[in-house]
Design an enzyme around this catalytic site. Structure first.
Site, short mmCIF file in Angstrom:
data_model
loop_
_atom_site.label_atom_id
_atom_site.label_comp_id
_atom_site.label_asym_id
_atom_site.label_seq_id
_atom_site.Cartn_x
_atom_site.Cartn_y
_atom_site.Cartn_z
N CYS A 183 66.10 24.30 75.97
CA CYS A 183 65.99 24.13 74.52
C CYS A 183 64.49 24.97 74.18
O CYS A 183 64.28 24.84 72.81
CB CYS A 183 66.03 22.89 73.81
SG CYS A 183 67.37 22.05 74.17
C1 LIG Z 1 63.07 19.81 73.71
C2 LIG Z 1 64.42 19.16 73.58
N1 LIG Z 1 65.16 19.60 72.41
C3 LIG Z 1 66.52 19.27 71.86
C4 LIG Z 1 67.37 18.86 72.71
C5 LIG Z 1 68.81 18.65 72.84
O1 LIG Z 1 68.92 17.24 72.36
P1 LIG Z 1 70.39 16.65 72.54
O2 LIG Z 1 70.75 16.34 74.05
O3 LIG Z 1 70.54 15.79 71.34
O4 LIG Z 1 71.44 17.78 72.20
C6 LIG Z 1 66.65 18.70 74.26
C7 LIG Z 1 67.78 18.39 75.55
O5 LIG Z 1 67.19 18.28 76.52
C8 LIG Z 1 65.21 18.86 74.54
O6 LIG Z 1 64.97 18.69 75.79
#
Ligand SMILES: Cc1ncc(COP(=O)(O)O)c(C=O)c1O
Length: 261
Positions: A183
């Site tokens: 991400c």
């Molecule tokens: C830093 C970060 N932001 C956002 C997300 C995304 O989250 P979600 O699993 O709710 O889509 C992740 C998922 O691994 C992440 O590591």
């Protein structure tokens, strides 16, 4: 100075330490509930109420609308609620999801973040010492080895495509890690010294020795991780680096998976 608004993606932070938005001096904090031991499907966006009040509704629909009126020309005018919760909660809100996140936050707070952070520091020291003894492993770090860390660590292994390594850890050792660009594609590519647009997918599972991986591996632990898991993970990393994978792997739908033969 430039009026920029700072959003903190705290998805990987909130399960590991208490977060004080005011102390961090950020404008918005976002995180997902399921990384905090709540069920999937709900998350949190916390920010300044005046900005939330001015923002376009997140979803258009019943509950977010205060008034819908037909104009003389036959078109519709919509007035949105100015109460923040209503404005951004069209439809029936995910009450169970919100309650579950609140319960998870309460449980972690009651268990004590200080105790949790101490435990993570011990596990992290074991993990880092163990990885430091494997010269082929390069731990990625944005702020240097002495910076504060939570129980999340990213690395690459020389001569291995990270997706291949992660698939082998899963299939042959029953250890789940994440591979990819996490991400944060431009940032991870910078840490990997890649060109900004190089692909990060599995692509070529059999990277030639010495070849640079275009993505990374992320290992993380949580509230219930025992010492034994760290030892088992390190033993698996050492075995893969020294002996290679025992199974064959192929790329399917952009993912590295064991070959079915
Ligand atoms: C830093 C970060 N932001 C956002 C997300 C995304 O989250 P979600 O699993 O709710 O889509 C992740 C998922 O691994 C992440 O590591």
């Amino acid at each position: 100075r430039h009026g920029a608004r700072i959003v903190l993606d705290a998805a990987q932070l909130v399960p590991h330490q208490a977060v004080d938005i005011a102390a961090l001096d950020v404008d918005w904090v976002a995180f997902s509930g399921h990384k905090l031991y709540a069920p999937f499907g709900s998350g949190v966006l916390a920010g300044r109420p005046d900005w939330l009040r001015d923002a376009q509704p997140y979803l258009a629909g019943g509950g977010a609308t205060r008034k819908v009126a037909r104009r003389a020309d036959g078109r519709l005018d919509v007035e949105w609620h100015t109460a923040i919760a209503a404005r951004h909660e069209a439809g029936s809100p995910n009450v169970i999801g919100a309650y579950a996140i609140a319960s998870a936050c309460r449980a972690l707070t009651e268990a004590g973040f200080d105790r949790l952070a101490d435990r993570e520091r011990q596990l992290l020291a074991q993990l880092r010492d163990g990885l430091a003894a494997v010269p082929e492993v390069r731990v990625l770090s944005l702020f240097g080895p002495d910076s504060a860390r939570v129980g999340v660590l990213s690395f690459v292994v020389q001569g291995w495509n990270s997706s291949h390594f992660a698939a082998a850890l899963s299939a042959e050792y029953g250890i789940g890690v994440r591979d990819g660009l996490f991400c944060a594609h431009p940032l991870v590519r910078t840490l990997l010294d890649s060109a900004p647009d190089e692909p990060g997918e599995c692509g070529a599972p059999d990277a030639a020795p010495g070849e640079r991986s275009l993505n990374a591996i992320r290992v993380s632990f949580g509230v219930g991780t025992p010492d034994e898991h760290i030892a088992r993970f390190l033993a698996a990393v050492r075995a893969l680096v020294r002996e290679g994978a025992r199974w064959n792997y192929v790329t399917e739908n952009g993912r590295c998976v064991p070959a079915r033969d």
